[in-house]
Design a protein around this motif. Structure first.
Motif, short mmCIF file in Angstrom:
data_model
loop_
_atom_site.label_atom_id
_atom_site.label_comp_id
_atom_site.label_asym_id
_atom_site.label_seq_id
_atom_site.Cartn_x
_atom_site.Cartn_y
_atom_site.Cartn_z
N GLY A 227 8.96 -21.37 -2.88
CA GLY A 227 9.98 -22.33 -3.27
C GLY A 227 11.24 -21.70 -3.82
O GLY A 227 12.23 -22.38 -4.02
N GLN A 228 11.22 -20.39 -4.07
CA GLN A 228 12.44 -19.71 -4.53
C GLN A 228 13.41 -19.61 -3.36
O GLN A 228 13.00 -19.42 -2.22
N ILE A 229 14.68 -19.72 -3.65
CA ILE A 229 15.64 -19.67 -2.56
C ILE A 229 16.49 -18.41 -2.57
O ILE A 229 17.21 -18.14 -1.62
N GLU A 230 16.39 -17.63 -3.64
CA GLU A 230 17.13 -16.37 -3.68
C GLU A 230 16.58 -15.50 -4.80
O GLU A 230 15.77 -15.94 -5.61
N GLY A 231 17.00 -14.29 -4.82
CA GLY A 231 16.57 -13.37 -5.86
C GLY A 231 16.47 -11.95 -5.32
O GLY A 231 16.90 -11.66 -4.19
N GLN A 232 15.89 -11.07 -6.12
CA GLN A 232 15.71 -9.68 -5.72
C GLN A 232 14.40 -9.57 -4.93
O GLN A 232 13.38 -10.12 -5.33
N ILE A 233 14.43 -8.84 -3.82
CA ILE A 233 13.26 -8.71 -2.96
C ILE A 233 12.22 -7.82 -3.64
O ILE A 233 12.55 -6.74 -4.15
N ASP A 234 10.98 -8.28 -3.63
CA ASP A 234 9.87 -7.51 -4.20
C ASP A 234 9.52 -6.38 -3.23
O ASP A 234 9.13 -6.65 -2.09
N PRO A 235 9.65 -5.12 -3.63
CA PRO A 235 9.39 -4.01 -2.70
C PRO A 235 7.93 -3.95 -2.25
O PRO A 235 7.65 -3.51 -1.14
N VAL A 236 7.00 -4.38 -3.09
CA VAL A 236 5.59 -4.35 -2.71
C VAL A 236 5.34 -5.28 -1.53
O VAL A 236 4.69 -4.90 -0.55
N ILE A 237 5.88 -6.48 -1.59
CA ILE A 237 5.71 -7.44 -0.51
C ILE A 237 6.42 -6.95 0.75
O ILE A 237 5.89 -7.07 1.86
N ALA A 238 7.61 -6.37 0.59
CA ALA A 238 8.34 -5.86 1.75
C ALA A 238 7.55 -4.75 2.44
O ALA A 238 7.49 -4.70 3.68
N VAL A 239 6.93 -3.87 1.67
CA VAL A 239 6.14 -2.78 2.26
C VAL A 239 4.90 -3.35 2.95
O VAL A 239 4.54 -2.92 4.06
N LEU A 240 4.23 -4.31 2.32
CA LEU A 240 3.05 -4.90 2.94
C LEU A 240 3.40 -5.61 4.25
O LEU A 240 2.65 -5.53 5.23
N ASP A 241 4.52 -6.31 4.26
CA ASP A 241 4.96 -6.94 5.50
C ASP A 241 5.34 -5.89 6.54
O ASP A 241 5.11 -6.07 7.74
N ALA A 242 5.92 -4.77 6.10
CA ALA A 242 6.32 -3.70 7.02
C ALA A 242 5.10 -3.03 7.65
O ALA A 242 5.19 -2.52 8.77
N VAL A 243 3.98 -3.00 6.94
CA VAL A 243 2.75 -2.45 7.53
C VAL A 243 2.38 -3.24 8.77
O VAL A 243 1.94 -2.69 9.77
N GLY A 244 2.60 -4.54 8.71
CA GLY A 244 2.36 -5.37 9.90
C GLY A 244 3.25 -4.98 11.06
O GLY A 244 2.86 -5.06 12.22
N LEU A 245 4.46 -4.52 10.75
CA LEU A 245 5.37 -4.05 11.80
C LEU A 245 4.86 -2.77 12.45
O LEU A 245 5.08 -2.55 13.65
N LEU A 246 4.21 -1.93 11.68
CA LEU A 246 3.72 -0.65 12.23
C LEU A 246 2.63 -0.87 13.27
O LEU A 246 2.58 -0.18 14.27
N PHE A 247 1.75 -1.82 12.98
CA PHE A 247 0.62 -2.02 13.89
C PHE A 247 0.92 -3.04 14.98
O PHE A 247 0.61 -2.82 16.14
N TYR A 248 1.50 -4.15 14.60
CA TYR A 248 1.79 -5.21 15.56
C TYR A 248 3.19 -5.73 15.25
O TYR A 248 3.42 -6.31 14.20
N VAL A 249 4.12 -5.55 16.15
CA VAL A 249 5.51 -5.88 15.90
C VAL A 249 5.70 -7.38 15.68
O VAL A 249 6.28 -7.80 14.68
N ILE A 250 5.19 -8.19 16.58
CA ILE A 250 5.41 -9.64 16.49
C ILE A 250 4.80 -10.23 15.22
O ILE A 250 5.48 -10.95 14.48
N PRO A 251 3.52 -9.96 14.90
CA PRO A 251 2.98 -10.51 13.64
C PRO A 251 3.69 -9.98 12.40
O PRO A 251 3.81 -10.70 11.41
#
Length: 139
Positions: free
Chosen positions: A33-57
């Motif tokens: 529900g937040q609409i702005e703020g500073q990006i959490d680096p932990v979440i960004a890294v966890l989402d980026a792991v998904g990019l390493l294995f499967y680009v679309i997911p």
């Protein structure tokens, strides 16, 4: 030892389904529900792991977290306004005057809240829902 194609397919489907949901949405649902703020680096890294294995997911995981607001760090503060102070924003027909509500919130909280933002999630309720929580509906 031969592994059944069903087992391999099931494992692949399970892996893809876990990557389809954003990490922030799963780990910190209270941030949604937040609409702005500073990006959490932990979440960004966890989402980026998904990019390493499967680009679309991985892209979908980023999209879900950004769309829900779960990727942003919380401010650490919670704001509450006395409901009596919000009554001037409620019109006699029960509708809410957004400009008046925004002015009251800015005066009470000292922050400008963008009530006209298209990403704002608005929940509508009824008097029956209020009564189920033990609240007395009054406008």
């Amino acid at each position: 030892m031969r592994i059944s194609p069903r087992v391999i397919g099931s494992a692949l489907v399970a892996t893809l389904l876990t990557q389809l949901v954003g990490c922030g949405t799963l780990f910190w649902p209270d941030r949604r529900g937040q609409i702005e703020g500073q990006i959490d680096p932990v979440i960004a890294v966890l989402d980026a792991v998904g990019l390493l294995f499967y680009v679309i997911p991985g892209v979908i995981a980023f999209g879900v977290d950004i769309a829900t607001g779960a990727i942003y760090l919380p401010n650490g503060t919670h704001a509450q306004v006395d409901p009596a102070k919000l009554r001037p924003a409620v019109q006699p027909d029960g509708s809410v005057d957004r400009t008046r509500l925004q002015a009251i919130l800015q005066q009470e909280l000292g922050r400008h809240l963008p009530l006209d933002d298209p990403r704002l999630i608005e929940h509508r309720g009824s008097t029956e829902q209020l009564a189920s929580y033990g609240l007395v509906p009054a406008a």
